[in-house]
Design a protein around this motif. Structure first.
Motif, PDB file in Angstrom:
ATOM      1  N   UNK A  40      52.023  81.568  93.488  1.00 40.60           N
ATOM      2  CA  UNK A  40      51.413  80.551  92.777  1.00 40.60           C
ATOM      3  C   UNK A  40      52.570  79.589  92.335  1.00 40.60           C
ATOM      4  N   UNK A  41      52.352  78.364  92.533  1.00 39.21           N
ATOM      5  CA  UNK A  41      53.541  77.316  92.516  1.00 39.21           C
ATOM      6  C   UNK A  41      53.109  76.174  91.812  1.00 39.21           C
ATOM      7  N   UNK A  42      53.857  75.643  91.190  1.00 45.53           N
ATOM      8  CA  UNK A  42      53.435  74.319  90.403  1.00 45.53           C
ATOM      9  C   UNK A  42      53.020  73.323  91.329  1.00 45.53           C
ATOM     10  N   UNK A  43      52.054  72.296  90.933  1.00 49.72           N
ATOM     11  CA  UNK A  43      51.913  71.047  91.669  1.00 49.72           C
ATOM     12  C   UNK A  43      52.874  70.329  92.391  1.00 49.72           C
ATOM     13  N   UNK A  44      52.813  70.175  93.707  1.00 54.55           N
ATOM     14  CA  UNK A  44      53.924  69.436  94.328  1.00 54.55           C
ATOM     15  C   UNK A  44      53.508  68.298  94.986  1.00 54.55           C
ATOM     16  N   UNK A  45      54.095  67.512  95.807  1.00 58.17           N
ATOM     17  CA  UNK A  45      53.752  66.304  96.602  1.00 58.17           C
ATOM     18  C   UNK A  45      52.723  66.951  97.816  1.00 58.17           C
ATOM     19  N   UNK A  46      51.551  66.133  97.802  1.00 59.92           N
ATOM     20  CA  UNK A  46      50.816  66.324  98.769  1.00 59.92           C
ATOM     21  C   UNK A  46      50.722  65.249  99.803  1.00 59.92           C
ATOM     22  N   UNK A  47      50.783  65.209 101.212  1.00 62.35           N
ATOM     23  CA  UNK A  47      50.408  64.118 101.928  1.00 62.35           C
ATOM     24  C   UNK A  47      48.989  64.293 102.491  1.00 62.35           C
TER      25      UNK A  47
END
Length: 176
Positions: free
Chosen positions: A51-58
């Motif tokens: 589970x990860x924090x929201x990050x950049x999405x292309x």
């Protein structure tokens, strides 16, 4: 707690624990609980890689609306889907609580955007009720049941069925 083991059910591995209560054996599942549009959902912890924090999405052109795009996860290109969009819920901007749950769906790893992850919960199979007949349809094959707790209900999902086989294959083409 007598023992812990992995058991196969319907082609997927579920983490279960065998409890001893007065000689009776009761199955228990460990679930990751997350929120989506003010409702609680649960998925089998065995499906969750991280589970990860929201990050950049292309963002990618010509993809279904629920496919947010791809992201870089430890050197791998990972397709990311938005469960709000997939479930036809109102779109919401990401917040500090928004998370991406990394799961294995079919042959690939997929990121699933949720409003937040709240807990890991052990639930006895006795607390899982089947879906009402009017909810049980081909469009709801990903719904496994309802966990009935004293203070709340949790919708139990089978994320491997949120996308049909063709949709999973399309996502597989995005993964590198």
């Amino acid at each position: 707690l007598a023992q812990s083991r992995n058991s196969e059910r319907k082609g997927c591995v579920e983490t279960c624990q065998v409890l001893q209560t007065n000689g009776d054996r009761t199955m228990e599942q460990q679930l990751v609980i997350f929120e989506l549009a003010n409702e609680s959902y649960g998925i089998d912890i065995a499906m969750v890689e991280s589970i990860i924090k929201m990050q950049a999405i292309t963002h990618l052109p010509q993809t279904p609306a629920y496919v947010m795009g791809v992201t870089n996860l430890r050197g791998s290109v990972l397709p990311v889907i938005d469960l709000r969009t997939r479930f036809s819920l109102e779109v919401q901007e990401a917040t500090r609580q928004t998370r991406i749950i990394i799961i294995t769906m079919g042959n690939i790893k997929v990121g699933v955007i949720v409003d937040g992850v709240s807990e890991v919960l052990r639930v006895s199979d006795e607390l899982i009720e089947p879906l009402p007949p009017m909810v049980n349809s081909a469009n709801s094959a990903f719904l496994k049941g309802i966990v009935r707790l004293e203070e709340r209900l949790i919708i139990l999902l089978e994320l491997g069925k949120v996308l049909d086989l063709g949709e999973q294959e399309a996502l597989e083409a995005l993964a590198v």
